[in-house]
Design an enzyme around this catalytic site. Structure first.
Site, PDB file in Angstrom:
ATOM      1  N   ASP A   1     -17.938   6.659   7.576  1.00  0.00           N
ATOM      2  CA  ASP A   1     -16.667   5.948   7.472  1.00  0.00           C
ATOM      3  C   ASP A   1     -15.561   6.962   7.762  1.00  0.00           C
ATOM      4  O   ASP A   1     -15.767   8.168   7.631  1.00  0.00           O
ATOM      5  CB  ASP A   1     -16.488   5.352   6.069  1.00  0.00           C
ATOM      6  CG  ASP A   1     -15.495   4.194   6.057  1.00  0.00           C
ATOM      7  OD1 ASP A   1     -15.923   3.029   6.120  1.00  0.00           O
ATOM      8  OD2 ASP A   1     -14.271   4.463   6.017  1.00  0.00           O
TER       9      ASP A   1
ATOM     10  N   ARG B   1       0.830  -1.218   0.000  1.00  0.00           N
ATOM     11  CA  ARG B   1       0.000   0.000   0.000  1.00  0.00           C
ATOM     12  C   ARG B   1       0.859   1.260   0.000  1.00  0.00           C
ATOM     13  O   ARG B   1       0.515   2.241  -0.659  1.00  0.00           O
ATOM     14  CB  ARG B   1      -0.984  -0.054   1.158  1.00  0.00           C
ATOM     15  CG  ARG B   1      -1.973  -1.194   0.864  1.00  0.00           C
ATOM     16  CD  ARG B   1      -2.982  -1.437   1.906  1.00  0.00           C
ATOM     17  NE  ARG B   1      -3.870  -2.524   1.488  1.00  0.00           N
ATOM     18  CZ  ARG B   1      -4.916  -2.904   2.155  1.00  0.00           C
ATOM     19  NH1 ARG B   1      -5.244  -2.293   3.264  1.00  0.00           N
ATOM     20  NH2 ARG B   1      -5.667  -3.897   1.718  1.00  0.00           N
TER      21      ARG B   1
HETATM   22  C1  LIG Z   1     -14.094  -4.041   5.690  1.00  0.00           C
HETATM   23  S1  LIG Z   1     -14.944  -2.506   5.658  1.00  0.00           S
HETATM   24  C2  LIG Z   1     -16.515  -2.989   6.305  1.00  0.00           C
HETATM   25  C3  LIG Z   1     -17.659  -2.521   5.460  1.00  0.00           C
HETATM   26  C4  LIG Z   1     -19.051  -3.023   5.885  1.00  0.00           C
HETATM   27  N1  LIG Z   1     -19.378  -2.630   7.219  1.00  0.00           N
HETATM   28  C5  LIG Z   1     -19.149  -4.529   5.758  1.00  0.00           C
HETATM   29  O1  LIG Z   1     -19.288  -5.229   6.771  1.00  0.00           O
HETATM   30  O2  LIG Z   1     -19.082  -5.029   4.634  1.00  0.00           O
HETATM   31  C6  LIG Z   1     -14.204  -1.661   7.025  1.00  0.00           C
HETATM   32  C7  LIG Z   1     -14.373  -0.153   6.959  1.00  0.00           C
HETATM   33  O3  LIG Z   1     -14.016   0.401   8.233  1.00  0.00           O
HETATM   34  C8  LIG Z   1     -13.468   1.674   8.006  1.00  0.00           C
HETATM   35  N2  LIG Z   1     -12.716   2.089   9.206  1.00  0.00           N
HETATM   36  C9  LIG Z   1     -11.496   1.673   9.618  1.00  0.00           C
HETATM   37  N3  LIG Z   1     -11.137   2.322  10.738  1.00  0.00           N
HETATM   38  C10 LIG Z   1     -12.171   3.155  11.044  1.00  0.00           C
HETATM   39  C11 LIG Z   1     -12.410   4.102  12.091  1.00  0.00           C
HETATM   40  N4  LIG Z   1     -11.500   4.308  13.048  1.00  0.00           N
HETATM   41  N5  LIG Z   1     -13.554   4.797  12.071  1.00  0.00           N
HETATM   42  C12 LIG Z   1     -14.485   4.601  11.090  1.00  0.00           C
HETATM   43  N6  LIG Z   1     -14.324   3.731  10.080  1.00  0.00           N
HETATM   44  C13 LIG Z   1     -13.181   3.016  10.071  1.00  0.00           C
HETATM   45  C14 LIG Z   1     -12.599   1.489   6.776  1.00  0.00           C
HETATM   46  O4  LIG Z   1     -12.340   2.718   6.132  1.00  0.00           O
HETATM   47  C15 LIG Z   1     -13.460   0.528   5.938  1.00  0.00           C
HETATM   48  O5  LIG Z   1     -14.220   1.218   4.997  1.00  0.00           O
END
Ligand SMILES: C[S@@+](CC[C@H](N)C(=O)[O-])C[C@H]1O[C@@H](n2cnc3c(N)ncnc32)[C@H](O)[C@@H]1O
Length: 260
Positions: A132, A38
């Site tokens: 997000d 990345r």
């Molecule tokens: C794997 S995705 C999950 C998406 C959806 N909730 C699902 O279950 O398919 C994880 C998301 O968490 C977000 N994320 C990571 N750290 C975070 C934080 N501290 N606050 C808010 N979002 C966060 C990432 O940007 C990413 O878009």
């Protein structure tokens, strides 16, 4: 370019500490190759030739800092992922009562739009706050355009009713119809540092706490539980649970909880 796909142990520590501090995501030694991939991508884009310069760049540029955090997070998601939770809600709740819902790590929007189309199909009144930490993901939510690969789990009739098929260069894409999008508000929200300002009937916080350590998970769960109305539902990802955390929720199904 002098970067040969290597980050020194001290640089790895520095970069992973930045990611942890900003998002709560733990990048342990097993994530070394992932971070290299990345960071290399960001270095190519920013035309930075060595890791030390890239670290200076993220310290001096707010934009690159945000892009680096975006690059370091895992955004994988798709429509109707882990849909048992939504099916449970539709079966359990009375559609005469309006619902305030929060999709608290919504990534590119597939989760809130999946919930929205099913609630519309079942004549619920609702509004969804989709948030997000990633600005890039929120932009994708706002566009509401998706490659059809992400919709393999969506039933045909739902696809037909709530999505518009693209033509020409958009042939393999769909757009979520405005009648669905109008139920979803988007906002940037960091689970680690922000405080909820509203109260919700249902909170989805799925497939994000898996990247956090226990103290961060506890902090997030405590904060989200405060934003949950009495009797409200809380969902984590199917491979996650709240074992070892303090909370005032009871389990109602795998990875699904309810506040007393
Ligand atoms: C794997 S995705 C999950 C998406 C959806 N909730 C699902 O279950 O398919 C994880 C998301 O968490 C977000 N994320 C990571 N750290 C975070 C934080 N501290 N606050 C808010 N979002 C966060 C990432 O940007 C990413 O878009």
């Amino acid at each position: 370019m002098t970067f040969e796909g290597k980050i020194s142990p001290s640089q790895f520590k520095k970069l992973s500490r930045i990611v942890y501090k900003e998002s709560g995501i733990v990048l342990n030694d097993k994530k070394y190759n992932l971070l290299v991939a990345r960071v290399s991508k960001r270095m190519r884009i920013t035309k930075t030739s060595n890791v030390a310069d890239y670290i200076s760049l993220i310290s001096s540029s707010k934009e690159e800092f945000a892009d680096f955090i975006d690059a370091a997070t895992t955004n994988h998601t798709f429509f109707f992922r882990e849909n048992k939770h939504c099916e449970f809600l539709i079966k359990t709740l009375d559609n005469a009562r309006p619902l305030n819902i929060w999709s608290a790590a919504s990534s590119s929007g597939e989760e809130p739009f999946s919930i929205a189309v099913q609630l519309l199909e079942n004549r619920f009144e609702f509004s969804i706050f989709a948030s997000d930490v990633s600005g890039a993901m929120l932009k994708q939510c706002q566009k509401a355009i998706y490659s059809i690969d992400r919709l393999k789990e969506v039933p045909r009739s739902t696809l037909h009713t709530y999505f518009q098929r693209g033509k020409g260069k958009w042939e393999n894409h769909v757009r979520v119809k405005p009648e669905v999008v109008k139920h979803v508000q988007f906002g940037k929200y960091n689970l680690l540092t922000d405080t909820p300002t509203d109260m919700y009937d249902i909170i989805f916080c799925r497939n994000v706490m898996i990247y956090f350590d226990t103290p961060t998970r506890q902090k997030v769960v405590t904060s989200l539980c405060r934003a949950l109305k009495p009797g409200g539902y809380f969902f984590v990802g199917m491979s996650e649970n709240l074992h070892g955390l303090k909370h005032n929720l009871s389990a109602v199904l795998p990875s699904g909880y309810r506040k007393a």
